[in-house]
Design a protein around this motif. Structure first.
Motif, short mmCIF file in Angstrom:
data_model
loop_
_atom_site.label_atom_id
_atom_site.label_comp_id
_atom_site.label_asym_id
_atom_site.label_seq_id
_atom_site.Cartn_x
_atom_site.Cartn_y
_atom_site.Cartn_z
N TRP A 50 0.86 -1.17 0.00
CA TRP A 50 0.00 0.00 0.00
C TRP A 50 0.90 1.22 0.00
CZ3 TRP A 50 -5.38 -0.33 0.16
CH2 TRP A 50 -5.89 -1.61 0.34
N GLU A 55 0.83 5.80 -0.15
CA GLU A 55 0.06 7.03 -0.17
C GLU A 55 1.00 8.22 -0.29
OE1 GLU A 55 -2.14 7.52 3.45
OE2 GLU A 55 -0.38 7.42 4.71
N GLU A 87 -3.61 13.66 3.30
CA GLU A 87 -3.44 12.58 2.33
C GLU A 87 -3.95 13.07 0.97
OE1 GLU A 87 -4.49 7.85 2.13
OE2 GLU A 87 -6.10 9.24 2.67
N TRP A 136 -3.45 11.09 -2.01
CA TRP A 136 -3.92 9.89 -2.71
C TRP A 136 -3.48 8.65 -1.96
CZ3 TRP A 136 0.25 6.90 -3.83
CH2 TRP A 136 1.46 7.54 -4.08
N LYS A 137 -4.18 7.56 -2.16
CA LYS A 137 -3.80 6.27 -1.58
C LYS A 137 -3.90 5.22 -2.67
CE LYS A 137 -6.42 4.10 1.48
NZ LYS A 137 -7.03 3.78 2.78
N GLU A 152 -2.47 -2.01 4.86
CA GLU A 152 -3.17 -0.73 4.82
C GLU A 152 -3.25 -0.09 6.20
OE1 GLU A 152 -7.41 1.16 3.30
OE2 GLU A 152 -7.28 -0.99 3.70
N LEU A 195 -0.54 2.41 7.24
CA LEU A 195 -0.39 3.74 6.63
C LEU A 195 -0.64 4.81 7.68
CD1 LEU A 195 -2.22 3.16 3.23
CD2 LEU A 195 0.23 3.37 3.60
#
Length: 183
Positions: free
Chosen positions: A138, A140, A151, A153-154, A178, A181
């Protein structure tokens, strides 16, 4: 004598029309070399290999792809990213000319690894537009690692994102899970 003079005159004109003997510098390669020079001044310690700089300690590779004419050969496959890496691009189209940053390292604070990848070290703050992962991680893009974080984008594992906003993206966060993050 007149024929000899005419022959010398013709040879002189041909030499002038041919131009200088030195080879012209390809503008795309000049951009690559100038970019590499600027990056090494910004963050010394990278090893240059062709159109790429590799920072072994950080596990980061920057690859510079110069503009190419339609139909011409492209040195690198920018549409893909090696397995086990996360790649970021400075263009909205991953096959366009620009800079690719790829990393096989985890940049994940909760994994007790490398904290966050600071894109300012590579001259890429506010320039990242796309990401590609084939490593199942994952990732970001965020604007601040202190206080209130933003944030931008992820990316899910095995995902690719196009036309991302470049606003304030300064750090990359790459984790295995995830939940690890920043958000």
């Amino acid at each position: 004598m007149l024929a000899l003079l005419a022959g010398v005159l013709l040879l002189s004109c041909a030499a002038l029309a041919a131009g200088p003997a030195s080879a012209s510098v390809d503008s795309g390669q000049k951009w690559v070399q100038d970019s590499i020079t600027a990056q090494l001044a910004r963050k010394p310690g990278g090893v240059v290999d062709g159109d790429s700089i590799h920072y072994a300690k950080e596990g980061v590779t920057l690859t510079y792809k110069p503009p190419t004419a339609p139909g011409s050969a492209v040195a690198y496959d920018f549409a893909g990213c090696s397995t086990g890496e996360v790649c970021l691009y400075t263009t909205s189209n991953v096959i366009a000319s620009g800079v690719r940053l790829s990393t096989g390292s985890l940049w994940c604070p909760w994994e007790n690894t490398n904290n966050l990848l600071d894109l300012r070290d590579y001259g890429l703050s506010n320039q990242i537009r796309a990401a590609d992962s084939e490593g199942g991680w994952w990732a970001e893009g965020i604007w601040s690692k202190v206080g209130v974080r933003g944030e931008q984008w992820k990316m899910d594992p095995h995902g690719i994102l196009y036309n991302l906003s470049t606003t304030n993206i300064t750090y990359l966060n790459v984790c295995i899970n995830e939940n690890d993050l920043e958000f």
